[in-house]
Design a protein around this motif. Structure first.
Motif, PDB file in Angstrom:
ATOM      1  N   MET A   7       0.848  -1.193   0.000  1.00 39.93           N
ATOM      2  CA  MET A   7       0.000   0.000   0.000  1.00 39.93           C
ATOM      3  C   MET A   7       0.892   1.255   0.000  1.00 39.93           C
ATOM      4  N   PRO A   8       0.379   2.376  -0.530  1.00 41.58           N
ATOM      5  CA  PRO A   8       1.185   3.601  -0.542  1.00 41.58           C
ATOM      6  C   PRO A   8       1.501   4.052   0.887  1.00 41.58           C
ATOM      7  N   ALA A   9       2.657   4.715   1.073  1.00 43.43           N
ATOM      8  CA  ALA A   9       3.050   5.188   2.403  1.00 43.43           C
ATOM      9  C   ALA A   9       2.156   6.341   2.838  1.00 43.43           C
ATOM     10  N   GLY A  10       1.992   6.489   4.136  1.00 42.46           N
ATOM     11  CA  GLY A  10       1.356   7.700   4.680  1.00 42.46           C
ATOM     12  C   GLY A  10      -0.085   7.516   5.116  1.00 42.46           C
ATOM     13  N   GLU A  11      -0.477   8.441   5.985  1.00 40.59           N
ATOM     14  CA  GLU A  11      -1.825   8.434   6.564  1.00 40.59           C
ATOM     15  C   GLU A  11      -2.907   8.477   5.486  1.00 40.59           C
ATOM     16  N   GLY A  12      -2.588   9.124   4.348  1.00 36.93           N
ATOM     17  CA  GLY A  12      -3.573   9.287   3.262  1.00 36.93           C
ATOM     18  C   GLY A  12      -4.103   7.960   2.728  1.00 36.93           C
ATOM     19  N   ALA A  13      -3.344   6.876   2.936  1.00 40.80           N
ATOM     20  CA  ALA A  13      -3.777   5.574   2.410  1.00 40.80           C
ATOM     21  C   ALA A  13      -4.511   4.735   3.461  1.00 40.80           C
ATOM     22  N   LYS A  14      -4.671   5.304   4.676  1.00 44.20           N
ATOM     23  CA  LYS A  14      -5.305   4.527   5.752  1.00 44.20           C
ATOM     24  C   LYS A  14      -6.819   4.695   5.653  1.00 44.20           C
ATOM     25  N   ASN A  15      -7.408   4.119   4.587  1.00 47.46           N
ATOM     26  CA  ASN A  15      -8.834   4.332   4.366  1.00 47.46           C
ATOM     27  C   ASN A  15      -9.513   3.068   3.821  1.00 47.46           C
ATOM     28  N   MET A  16     -10.830   3.145   3.627  1.00 43.26           N
ATOM     29  CA  MET A  16     -11.591   1.974   3.189  1.00 43.26           C
ATOM     30  C   MET A  16     -11.202   1.532   1.777  1.00 43.26           C
ATOM     31  N   GLU A  17     -10.792   2.484   0.949  1.00 44.86           N
ATOM     32  CA  GLU A  17     -10.390   2.122  -0.406  1.00 44.86           C
ATOM     33  C   GLU A  17      -9.226   1.121  -0.355  1.00 44.86           C
ATOM     34  N   THR A  18      -8.234   1.420   0.491  1.00 50.05           N
ATOM     35  CA  THR A  18      -7.094   0.500   0.630  1.00 50.05           C
ATOM     36  C   THR A  18      -7.554  -0.832   1.231  1.00 50.05           C
ATOM     37  N   VAL A  19      -8.475  -0.765   2.195  1.00 49.94           N
ATOM     38  CA  VAL A  19      -9.012  -2.005   2.791  1.00 49.94           C
ATOM     39  C   VAL A  19      -9.595  -2.890   1.686  1.00 49.94           C
ATOM     40  N   LEU A  20     -10.391  -2.286   0.799  1.00 50.61           N
ATOM     41  CA  LEU A  20     -11.025  -3.071  -0.272  1.00 50.61           C
ATOM     42  C   LEU A  20      -9.977  -3.620  -1.234  1.00 50.61           C
ATOM     43  N   THR A  21      -8.954  -2.806  -1.539  1.00 54.08           N
ATOM     44  CA  THR A  21      -7.892  -3.274  -2.433  1.00 54.08           C
ATOM     45  C   THR A  21      -7.169  -4.473  -1.813  1.00 54.08           C
ATOM     46  N   VAL A  22      -6.813  -4.352  -0.528  1.00 48.68           N
ATOM     47  CA  VAL A  22      -6.082  -5.431   0.146  1.00 48.68           C
ATOM     48  C   VAL A  22      -6.961  -6.691   0.208  1.00 48.68           C
ATOM     49  N   ALA A  23      -8.235  -6.511   0.578  1.00 45.08           N
ATOM     50  CA  ALA A  23      -9.132  -7.675   0.682  1.00 45.08           C
ATOM     51  C   ALA A  23      -9.299  -8.348  -0.680  1.00 45.08           C
ATOM     52  N   GLY A  24      -9.419  -7.532  -1.727  1.00 43.42           N
ATOM     53  CA  GLY A  24      -9.558  -8.086  -3.082  1.00 43.42           C
ATOM     54  C   GLY A  24      -8.327  -8.891  -3.468  1.00 43.42           C
ATOM     55  N   ARG A  25      -7.166  -8.358  -3.128  1.00 44.39           N
ATOM     56  CA  ARG A  25      -5.904  -9.032  -3.442  1.00 44.39           C
ATOM     57  C   ARG A  25      -5.773 -10.347  -2.660  1.00 44.39           C
ATOM     58  N   LEU A  26      -6.209 -10.334  -1.407  1.00 45.40           N
ATOM     59  CA  LEU A  26      -6.164 -11.559  -0.592  1.00 45.40           C
ATOM     60  C   LEU A  26      -7.021 -12.646  -1.244  1.00 45.40           C
ATOM     61  N   LEU A  27      -8.201 -12.244  -1.741  1.00 47.01           N
ATOM     62  CA  LEU A  27      -9.088 -13.213  -2.411  1.00 47.01           C
ATOM     63  C   LEU A  27      -8.412 -13.795  -3.639  1.00 47.01           C
ATOM     64  N   GLU A  28      -7.839 -12.885  -4.450  1.00 43.80           N
ATOM     65  CA  GLU A  28      -7.136 -13.331  -5.671  1.00 43.80           C
ATOM     66  C   GLU A  28      -6.033 -14.337  -5.349  1.00 43.80           C
ATOM     67  N   LEU A  29      -5.353 -14.098  -4.227  1.00 44.32           N
ATOM     68  CA  LEU A  29      -4.231 -14.963  -3.851  1.00 44.32           C
ATOM     69  C   LEU A  29      -4.687 -16.254  -3.167  1.00 44.32           C
ATOM     70  N   GLY A  30      -5.996 -16.371  -2.987  1.00 43.34           N
ATOM     71  CA  GLY A  30      -6.533 -17.605  -2.401  1.00 43.34           C
ATOM     72  C   GLY A  30      -6.418 -17.664  -0.887  1.00 43.34           C
ATOM     73  N   ALA A  31      -6.275 -16.509  -0.236  1.00 44.41           N
ATOM     74  CA  ALA A  31      -6.190 -16.517   1.237  1.00 44.41           C
ATOM     75  C   ALA A  31      -7.513 -16.998   1.822  1.00 44.41           C
ATOM     76  N   ASP A  32      -7.443 -17.932   2.784  1.00 46.07           N
ATOM     77  CA  ASP A  32      -8.671 -18.393   3.437  1.00 46.07           C
ATOM     78  C   ASP A  32      -8.628 -18.055   4.931  1.00 46.07           C
ATOM     79  N   ARG A  33      -9.547 -18.632   5.689  1.00 41.06           N
ATOM     80  CA  ARG A  33      -9.667 -18.245   7.101  1.00 41.06           C
ATOM     81  C   ARG A  33      -8.447 -18.621   7.933  1.00 41.06           C
ATOM     82  N   ASN A  34      -7.617 -19.516   7.419  1.00 40.98           N
ATOM     83  CA  ASN A  34      -6.433 -19.933   8.187  1.00 40.98           C
ATOM     84  C   ASN A  34      -5.162 -19.222   7.739  1.00 40.98           C
ATOM     85  N   THR A  35      -5.294 -18.348   6.743  1.00 41.40           N
ATOM     86  CA  THR A  35      -4.098 -17.672   6.233  1.00 41.40           C
ATOM     87  C   THR A  35      -3.742 -16.504   7.148  1.00 41.40           C
TER      88      THR A  35
END
Ligand SMILES: NC(=O)c1ccc[n+]([C@@H]2O[C@H](COP(=O)([O-])OP(=O)(O)OC[C@H]3O[C@@H](n4cnc5c(N)ncnc54)[C@H](O)[C@@H]3O)[C@@H](O)[C@H]2O)c1
Length: 291
Positions: free
Chosen positions: A1-29
């Motif tokens: 994620m980009p550095a700084g407080e400006g990236a501490k938002n829901m948009e980044t949360v959705l990006t990270v969650a989307g990426r986790l799904l793509e990578l196949g992360a499950d409840r034990n990851t």
């Protein structure tokens, strides 16, 4: 994620969650945060809600994150209306603080951590004395001193959080210096860095404690000398209007629907939460701090 407080938002949360799904992360990851407080707060938040929670580990890489934000379980992201308005309580399974990361940390970010360290010292008289003996080494980034300071700070925080994990009572003493500090940071238009603003906030808390609650003048002098050695300011810039600062504190008060709570000290190592301070006393104290 980009550095700084400006990236501490829901948009980044959705990006990270989307990426986790793509990578196949499950409840034990397990999700591992590697970064400063911004990364830790956001990753902890994602870990607490992704698939109704996954194990979370934190590897803090800034001084502030190592001495403070990596532990305690407060996760958060910001909303346009303010900082940390969305969040959860979610404890990391483990925290690994490696001092090696601090070698590349810019001076300003190092200072942000020093403000929190002085806060922990004021909450524990023994740690305060240790810090007086080692402040010069700390400023130089001496490894042995840093190791002790990181461990002591986080251990003090752990003790307080264990008594009040969900911030209903005693945990509020961790806000020492932050009420006035946040007002100063905002009033300067964020030109004054967080660590410096917290330093000024701590200096204000000490002055108010001396005036209202018998905090000894000798303890104030010790605190100011320690802050000076840590390169933290104890004065408020002359151009900053006391009325404007107090206005910001009252705006907080309205938001909270009750009086602003200040963390005060009876002496070094003896903090408590005060129910409210009269505006004229606040204004006079801030004016005094400009000299
Ligand atoms: N959860 C809590 O209990 C808690 C407590 C205090 C603060 N916080 C939060 O912490 C955040 C501030 O954290 P911070 O001060 O660590 O800021 P930060 O996370 O923004 O990091 C500061 C800067 O340092 C960079 N950086 C990180 N590690 C580095 C390294 N080893 N070398 C060089 N550069 C590095 C980052 O990319 C960033 O640009 C705020 O969002 C605040 O709300 C949370």
């Amino acid at each position: 994620m980009p550095a700084g407080e400006g990236a501490k938002n829901m948009e980044t949360v959705l990006t990270v969650a989307g990426r986790l799904l793509e990578l196949g992360a499950d409840r034990n990851t397990p999700l591992i945060a590697l970064g400063g407080g911004v990364v830790g707060d956001l990753a902890g938040f994602v870990a607490s809600i992704y698939m109704r929670s996954v194990p979370f580990l934190n590897i803090p890489t800034t001084l502030l994150a190592q001495v403070d934000s990596c532990l305690g379980g407060k996760t958060a992201v910001d909303l346009p209306a303010g900082k940390n308005l969305l969040g959860t309580f979610y404890q990391p399974k483990a925290v690994f603080a490696d001092l090696k990361f601090l070698e590349t940390l810019p001076a300003g970010d190092f200072r942000n951590g020093l403000g929190e360290i002085v806060k922990y010292a004021l909450l524990d008289a023994e740690f305060f004395s240790e810090l007086e003996a080692s402040a010069d080494g700390l400023r130089r980034g001496d490894q042995a001193v840093l190791g002790n300071v990181v461990e002591r700070s986080i251990w003090i925080k752990k003790g307080i959080v264990e008594m009040d994990e969900h911030d209903q009572g005693i945990r509020r003493i961790l806000n020492l210096g932050h009420t006035v500090g946040h007002a100063i940071e905002a009033e300067s238009g964020f030109a004054i860095a967080h660590g410096e603003a917290v330093g000024m906030g701590i200096a204000a808390a000490i002055r108010l404690s001396e005036r209202l609650h018998g905090f000894p003048a000798a303890d104030r002098r010790r605190t100011e000398a320690l802050m000076d050695r840590a390169d933290l300011p104890v004065k408020i810039p002359a151009a900053m209007r006391a009325e404007a600062l107090v206005g910001r504190l009252s705006a907080d008060k309205k938001k909270e629907g009750r009086s602003v709570r200040f963390v005060m000290l009876r002496r070094i190592g003896l903090p408590f939460v005060n129910g409210g301070i009269a505006e004229d006393v606040l204004i006079e104290t801030i004016e005094e701090m400009k000299r």
